[in-house]
Design a protein around this motif. Sequence first.
Motif, PDB file in Angstrom:
ATOM      1  N   HIS A  58     -16.813  47.461-130.249  1.00 43.92           N
ATOM      2  CA  HIS A  58     -17.519  47.118-128.677  1.00 43.92           C
ATOM      3  C   HIS A  58     -16.625  46.283-127.887  1.00 43.92           C
ATOM      4  CE1 HIS A  58     -19.941  45.125-125.670  1.00 43.92           C
ATOM      5  NE2 HIS A  58     -20.699  45.994-125.819  1.00 43.92           N
ATOM      6  N   SER A  59     -15.971  45.247-128.380  1.00 41.21           N
ATOM      7  CA  SER A  59     -14.945  44.425-127.870  1.00 41.21           C
ATOM      8  C   SER A  59     -13.633  45.148-127.534  1.00 41.21           C
ATOM      9  CB  SER A  59     -14.540  43.190-128.930  1.00 41.21           C
ATOM     10  OG  SER A  59     -15.543  42.481-129.199  1.00 41.21           O
ATOM     11  N   LYS A  60     -13.160  45.945-128.014  1.00 43.76           N
ATOM     12  CA  LYS A  60     -12.065  46.761-127.623  1.00 43.76           C
ATOM     13  C   LYS A  60     -12.235  47.903-126.672  1.00 43.76           C
ATOM     14  CE  LYS A  60      -9.122  48.419-130.917  1.00 43.76           C
ATOM     15  NZ  LYS A  60      -8.485  48.901-132.013  1.00 43.76           N
ATOM     16  N   GLU A  61     -13.545  48.673-126.570  1.00 45.66           N
ATOM     17  CA  GLU A  61     -13.891  49.554-125.606  1.00 45.66           C
ATOM     18  C   GLU A  61     -14.689  49.170-124.675  1.00 45.66           C
ATOM     19  OE1 GLU A  61     -15.462  52.638-128.274  1.00 45.66           O
ATOM     20  OE2 GLU A  61     -13.575  52.753-129.669  1.00 45.66           O
ATOM     21  N   ASN A  62     -15.709  48.240-124.861  1.00 49.38           N
ATOM     22  CA  ASN A  62     -16.649  48.101-123.845  1.00 49.38           C
ATOM     23  C   ASN A  62     -16.414  46.786-123.057  1.00 49.38           C
ATOM     24  OD1 ASN A  62     -18.290  49.671-126.264  1.00 49.38           O
ATOM     25  ND2 ASN A  62     -18.429  50.598-124.048  1.00 49.38           N
ATOM     26  N   ASP A  63     -16.152  45.812-123.755  1.00 44.05           N
ATOM     27  CA  ASP A  63     -15.727  44.456-123.330  1.00 44.05           C
ATOM     28  C   ASP A  63     -14.768  44.535-122.216  1.00 44.05           C
ATOM     29  OD1 ASP A  63     -16.033  41.357-122.779  1.00 44.05           O
ATOM     30  OD2 ASP A  63     -13.921  41.449-123.697  1.00 44.05           O
ATOM     31  N   PRO A  64     -14.885  44.348-120.903  1.00 39.56           N
ATOM     32  CA  PRO A  64     -13.804  44.243-119.829  1.00 39.56           C
ATOM     33  C   PRO A  64     -12.583  43.735-120.264  1.00 39.56           C
ATOM     34  CG  PRO A  64     -15.576  43.347-118.857  1.00 39.56           C
ATOM     35  CD  PRO A  64     -16.039  43.755-120.311  1.00 39.56           C
ATOM     36  N   ILE A  65     -12.520  42.370-120.742  1.00 43.57           N
ATOM     37  CA  ILE A  65     -11.296  41.620-121.238  1.00 43.57           C
ATOM     38  C   ILE A  65     -10.717  42.058-122.365  1.00 43.57           C
ATOM     39  CG2 ILE A  65     -10.284  39.254-121.886  1.00 43.57           C
ATOM     40  CD1 ILE A  65     -12.569  38.142-120.064  1.00 43.57           C
ATOM     41  N   GLY A  66     -11.529  42.588-123.376  1.00 48.73           N
ATOM     42  CA  GLY A  66     -11.017  43.266-124.704  1.00 48.73           C
ATOM     43  C   GLY A  66     -10.387  44.627-124.165  1.00 48.73           C
ATOM     44  N   SER A  67     -10.911  45.519-123.442  1.00 51.77           N
ATOM     45  CA  SER A  67     -10.355  46.673-123.110  1.00 51.77           C
ATOM     46  C   SER A  67      -9.040  46.335-122.269  1.00 51.77           C
ATOM     47  CB  SER A  67     -11.388  47.532-122.495  1.00 51.77           C
ATOM     48  OG  SER A  67     -10.765  48.317-121.822  1.00 51.77           O
ATOM     49  N   TYR A  68      -9.010  45.476-121.427  1.00 49.28           N
ATOM     50  CA  TYR A  68      -7.763  45.132-120.892  1.00 49.28           C
ATOM     51  C   TYR A  68      -6.566  44.429-121.592  1.00 49.28           C
ATOM     52  CZ  TYR A  68      -4.503  42.426-117.612  1.00 49.28           C
ATOM     53  OH  TYR A  68      -3.686  42.036-117.101  1.00 49.28           O
ATOM     54  N   ALA A  69      -7.079  43.694-122.526  1.00 51.72           N
ATOM     55  CA  ALA A  69      -5.840  42.863-123.199  1.00 51.72           C
ATOM     56  C   ALA A  69      -5.754  42.907-124.643  1.00 51.72           C
ATOM     57  CB  ALA A  69      -6.297  41.401-122.882  1.00 51.72           C
ATOM     58  N   VAL A  70      -6.614  43.561-125.242  1.00 50.20           N
ATOM     59  CA  VAL A  70      -6.516  43.674-126.952  1.00 50.20           C
ATOM     60  C   VAL A  70      -5.836  44.842-127.196  1.00 50.20           C
ATOM     61  CG1 VAL A  70      -7.816  43.677-128.992  1.00 50.20           C
ATOM     62  CG2 VAL A  70      -8.425  42.293-127.277  1.00 50.20           C
ATOM     63  N   ALA A  71      -4.844  44.763-128.134  1.00 46.54           N
ATOM     64  CA  ALA A  71      -4.192  45.740-128.781  1.00 46.54           C
ATOM     65  C   ALA A  71      -5.011  46.349-129.964  1.00 46.54           C
ATOM     66  CB  ALA A  71      -2.690  45.516-129.032  1.00 46.54           C
ATOM     67  N   ASP A  72      -5.120  45.335-131.008  1.00 45.51           N
ATOM     68  CA  ASP A  72      -5.852  45.708-132.062  1.00 45.51           C
ATOM     69  C   ASP A  72      -6.427  44.373-132.574  1.00 45.51           C
ATOM     70  OD1 ASP A  72      -6.846  47.091-134.011  1.00 45.51           O
ATOM     71  OD2 ASP A  72      -4.678  47.382-135.156  1.00 45.51           O
ATOM     72  N   ILE A  73      -7.565  44.659-133.479  1.00 43.23           N
ATOM     73  CA  ILE A  73      -8.085  43.443-134.189  1.00 43.23           C
ATOM     74  C   ILE A  73      -8.274  43.804-135.463  1.00 43.23           C
ATOM     75  CG2 ILE A  73     -10.621  42.224-134.226  1.00 43.23           C
ATOM     76  CD1 ILE A  73     -11.094  43.096-131.592  1.00 43.23           C
ATOM     77  N   MET A  74      -7.769  42.966-136.409  1.00 45.66           N
ATOM     78  CA  MET A  74      -8.011  42.974-137.710  1.00 45.66           C
ATOM     79  C   MET A  74      -8.960  42.036-138.478  1.00 45.66           C
ATOM     80  SD  MET A  74      -5.828  45.764-138.210  1.00 45.66           S
ATOM     81  CE  MET A  74      -5.745  45.880-140.137  1.00 45.66           C
ATOM     82  N   TYR A  75      -9.562  42.323-139.286  1.00 46.86           N
ATOM     83  CA  TYR A  75     -10.492  41.246-139.951  1.00 46.86           C
ATOM     84  C   TYR A  75     -10.598  41.594-141.329  1.00 46.86           C
ATOM     85  CZ  TYR A  75     -14.031  44.963-139.991  1.00 46.86           C
ATOM     86  OH  TYR A  75     -14.793  46.068-140.456  1.00 46.86           O
ATOM     87  N   GLU A  76     -10.981  40.372-142.186  1.00 48.77           N
ATOM     88  CA  GLU A  76     -11.161  40.460-143.433  1.00 48.77           C
ATOM     89  C   GLU A  76     -12.451  39.509-144.029  1.00 48.77           C
ATOM     90  OE1 GLU A  76      -8.342  39.290-147.659  1.00 48.77           O
ATOM     91  OE2 GLU A  76      -7.522  39.320-145.787  1.00 48.77           O
ATOM     92  N   LEU A  77     -12.879  39.972-144.834  1.00 46.48           N
ATOM     93  CA  LEU A  77     -14.345  39.196-145.546  1.00 46.48           C
ATOM     94  C   LEU A  77     -14.045  38.302-146.354  1.00 46.48           C
ATOM     95  CD1 LEU A  77     -17.087  42.082-145.257  1.00 46.48           C
ATOM     96  CD2 LEU A  77     -16.132  40.767-143.449  1.00 46.48           C
ATOM     97  N   GLY A  78     -14.467  37.222-146.296  1.00 43.81           N
ATOM     98  CA  GLY A  78     -14.161  36.123-147.429  1.00 43.81           C
ATOM     99  C   GLY A  78     -14.845  34.921-147.350  1.00 43.81           C
TER     100      GLY A  78
END
Length: 286
Positions: A58-78
């Motif tokens: 949602h942040s990469k595709e639907n959020d306007p700032i995320g769609s404009y500014a983000v290249a990739d988001i990586m995450y790790e559970l811990g």
Amino acid sequence: HREQRQTLQSEVIIASDYLELLGALEGMIALGTEVAAIKVPEYPQDAIGYGMERAVRHSKENDPIGSYAVADIMYELGSSSGVPAVSVSISYHHNRSEIQRIRKAADTKAAEKIVAEALKSYEPSVVILIDEYESRDFTQFVQDYAEENPQTVMEIPQVSQNSYGSGENRIMELIFTYQTSRDALRRMQSQVQPVFDSAPLYVSGEGEDYQKFSQLYAFLMERFEYNQETSITPAYSLLRHGVGDCKAFAVVYAAMCRQAGLDCRIVTGTRGGEPWVWNSTVSSPV
């Protein structure tokens, strides 16, 4: 929407459900944060992975700032300090300073005012976060604004228009490409402005409108022996060097009429089978 409880205080970000998780991620993006941990002590542990997958998408595709500014988001559970957490790493197409320069507009009408100001100062681009977005052809808006304001827009730029996000909130990015340098355009603007300012002084305050139209027409025609040529800086070329085509003359004349309080419009058509532009007054074409 229920109130979200996550906090974004110095490195402490807490989320207990999906909405708070999404809000935390979008808050990081709005700040240009690259690395952070989201603590999820109350989040159902078997649902965190799915929640993060949804929030990232949602942040990469639907959020306007995320769609404009983000290249990739990586995450790790811990865990963080013994508390269940998600370690998040974000890479950007546009850095933090570019995100901070995003301008905000309540609606598309307000965005037009921001674009107009950018045209006046010959900015190379403008990025606007529009709260109540409506589809708008800003390329046509730039053309129309330049035609109505030849005293401030010396060159009509080529416009590249991109939108980001979905729903009511969108980011609109406009990139302007000029053939003339910014400094040169500003000098041209300062040189023609006095001509526009002085034109209404040639209009008699007591005469009929047709007399005023004629006085302004004479004011323009007596400045030069005009040469019919097209220029990328029409108002400057016309008023400083006597070089311009029929559209340049019509646009400049109409703008001067408006400054003098006269109703004058621009009419397009053909003359002798060729495209042509005239001025139309209340009484008759000029």
